[in-house]
Write an enzyme that holds these catalytic residues in place. Sequence first.
Site, PDB file in Angstrom:
ATOM      1  CD  GLU A  26      90.219  99.964  33.608  1.00 56.18           C
ATOM      2  OE1 GLU A  26      90.826 100.785  34.314  1.00 56.18           O
ATOM      3  OE2 GLU A  26      89.087  99.516  33.876  1.00 56.18           O
ATOM      4  CG  ASN A  71      86.404 100.397  38.107  1.00 52.01           C
ATOM      5  OD1 ASN A  71      87.010 100.020  39.102  1.00 52.01           O
ATOM      6  ND2 ASN A  71      85.961 101.640  37.970  1.00 52.01           N
ATOM      7  CG  ASN A 171      90.488  97.367  40.090  1.00 53.70           C
ATOM      8  OD1 ASN A 171      91.572  97.919  40.289  1.00 53.70           O
ATOM      9  ND2 ASN A 171      89.389  98.045  39.809  1.00 53.70           N
ATOM     10  CD  GLU A 172      89.586 101.342  42.490  1.00 50.88           C
ATOM     11  OE1 GLU A 172      88.455 101.613  42.062  1.00 50.88           O
ATOM     12  OE2 GLU A 172      90.534 102.160  42.475  1.00 50.88           O
ATOM     13  CE1 TYR A 243      94.069 107.459  39.100  1.00 50.65           C
ATOM     14  CE2 TYR A 243      92.449 106.343  40.466  1.00 50.65           C
ATOM     15  CZ  TYR A 243      93.324 106.332  39.396  1.00 50.65           C
ATOM     16  OH  TYR A 243      93.465 105.204  38.620  1.00 50.65           O
ATOM     17  CD  GLU A 291      93.480 101.912  39.382  1.00 50.64           C
ATOM     18  OE1 GLU A 291      92.822 102.970  39.415  1.00 50.64           O
ATOM     19  OE2 GLU A 291      92.984 100.783  39.232  1.00 50.64           O
ATOM     20  CD  GLN A 349      93.604 103.359  32.806  1.00 49.50           C
ATOM     21  OE1 GLN A 349      93.591 103.032  31.637  1.00 49.50           O
ATOM     22  NE2 GLN A 349      92.565 103.145  33.598  1.00 49.50           N
TER      23      GLN A 349
HETATM   24  O1  AHR Z   1      91.977 104.256  36.340  1.00 48.91           O
HETATM   25  C1  AHR Z   1      90.601 104.467  36.197  1.00 48.91           C
HETATM   26  C2  AHR Z   1      89.777 103.673  37.193  1.00 48.91           C
HETATM   27  O2  AHR Z   1      89.979 104.203  38.471  1.00 48.91           O
HETATM   28  C3  AHR Z   1      90.109 102.216  37.351  1.00 48.91           C
HETATM   29  O3  AHR Z   1      89.460 101.400  36.441  1.00 48.91           O
HETATM   30  C4  AHR Z   1      89.640 101.902  38.729  1.00 48.91           C
HETATM   31  O4  AHR Z   1      90.340 100.842  39.318  1.00 48.91           O
HETATM   32  C5  AHR Z   1      89.766 103.213  39.469  1.00 48.91           C
HETATM   33  O5  AHR Z   1      88.638 103.504  40.185  1.00 48.91           O
END
Ligand code: AHR
Length: 500
Positions: A26, A71, A171-172, A243, A291, A349
């Site tokens: 990113e 993001n 994205n999201e 996450y 992700e 990432q």
């Molecule tokens: O990977 C970091 C961020 O986490 C990304 O930009 C977003 O998609 C997620 O919230």
Amino acid sequence: PSARLIVDHDFIISELDRRIFGTFVEHMGRCVYTGIFEPGHPTADEQGFRQDVAELTRELGTTIVRYPGGNFLSGYNWEDGVGPVEKRPRRLDLAWFSTETNAFGTNEFIDWSRKVGVEPMFGVNLGTRDHDEARRFIEYCNHPGGTELSELRKSHGYEKPHDIKFWCLGNEMDGPWQIGAKTAGEYGRIAHETAKVMRWVDPSIELAACGSSNRDMATYARWEYEVLDHCFDYVDFISLHTYFQNPHDSTEEFLGNIELLEAFIREVVAIADAVAATRRSPKRIMLSLDEWNVWYKARTHEHLRKPGWPEHPPLIEEVYNTEDALLVGGALITLLNNADRVKCACIAQLVNIIGPIMTEPGGAAWRQTIFHPFALTARHAHGRVLRSLISSPSYAGKTAPEIPYLHACVTEDETTGQVTIFALNRHLGEPMDLEVLLRGFGGNRQVVEALQIHHPNMKAVNTKDAQDTVAPAPIEKVSLEGDRLQARLMPGSWNVIVTA
Ligand code: AHR
């Protein structure tokens, strides 16, 4: 404890889609700038691509790399990042409160991915832009020639189309933090229209619609249903993001959280299939966990934002330890065991930003602890995933009432004859005596490699000056006689045993 695993040559979950070994780059912090790209670095090539990072990326074994966000994507104009570098605009990036120089863009990423040997996976901005921008962007990238946008690409030095196959529709989009966040209805409609026109430009592509930003979102599950109800006919994938966190600072609980990923996958599969059922459709939407990682230490406001709109400031540079490596290895086992529906996944990432690789600007690059289980799995998981029948004692956790100490999966590569066992021992106090019955693979099999990730200190980390504190080491006790493999797995260890 003792645990047993039975696996049979003929009991197949699925062929493995090796796109599950994806990563993510990113425009955020130091992932692109001083991560993969740093003109003037001693290892930089003529395009400014760091060769130390390129080499580690190859060693990591990643297959597909998602770009350019995240993001960041939701405020990105792809036009800013193509054409002569000196004409590219500097812009405020509202995702990360940074200044984006646009010195690196689409064509540089394509060049980098070709040089490193990975497949590019692109996102289109559905935050500030729409289906019109998406159709123009894919025409620029994938159309052979003879139109303004494809000729524009050629004028930028790219005669051949980029032929990008995998595309994310935003994205999201459910997240209030997202630039241009949407309701499920708003997003579902725009995802449908965007997917439709992108396919009309290039029917060979695969498309992923945004699922929820995480399983704890208030709209989770209803979001997936409504979005897919709109765009089911035009998309191939629904995305999942997760996450892992360690809220109780307990290794046992933390490793138990792997079970949440299993639940998440099953729920999203159920929802996607429910949408299929309303249409009496045999089509199956696949899952893209585009992700995922451990991320909880570098999560405060200070980690997410630096004042003064800096260029590529250090953001969320999580330093990973032993237990994080065990969790990443364990989550990969879950992905493999769900190979029939999870066809793509990107650890987030690649470098510096919550990444398996760390760098110093102008200096060294090294492997974080989580690098190792990822690299070993990508290296050894080929062919198909077999159904593992596991008997193991369990422990009770806050995540789940019954968490088996053994978490494992088995792959078979029919081209090489290799059968590989991946096993996590979640017992922290005792070694595990593991017995594996390998049924129907023929005799004369031998153990050709047996490695573990283990360190007595769950908080041990790899640093620039001590890069191999947590690194693979041989499993001391492992044997194979006939179809019976036996191994002693260290307490709190992740293991890979390759037989051929
Ligand atoms: O990977 C970091 C961020 O986490 C990304 O930009 C977003 O998609 C997620 O919230």
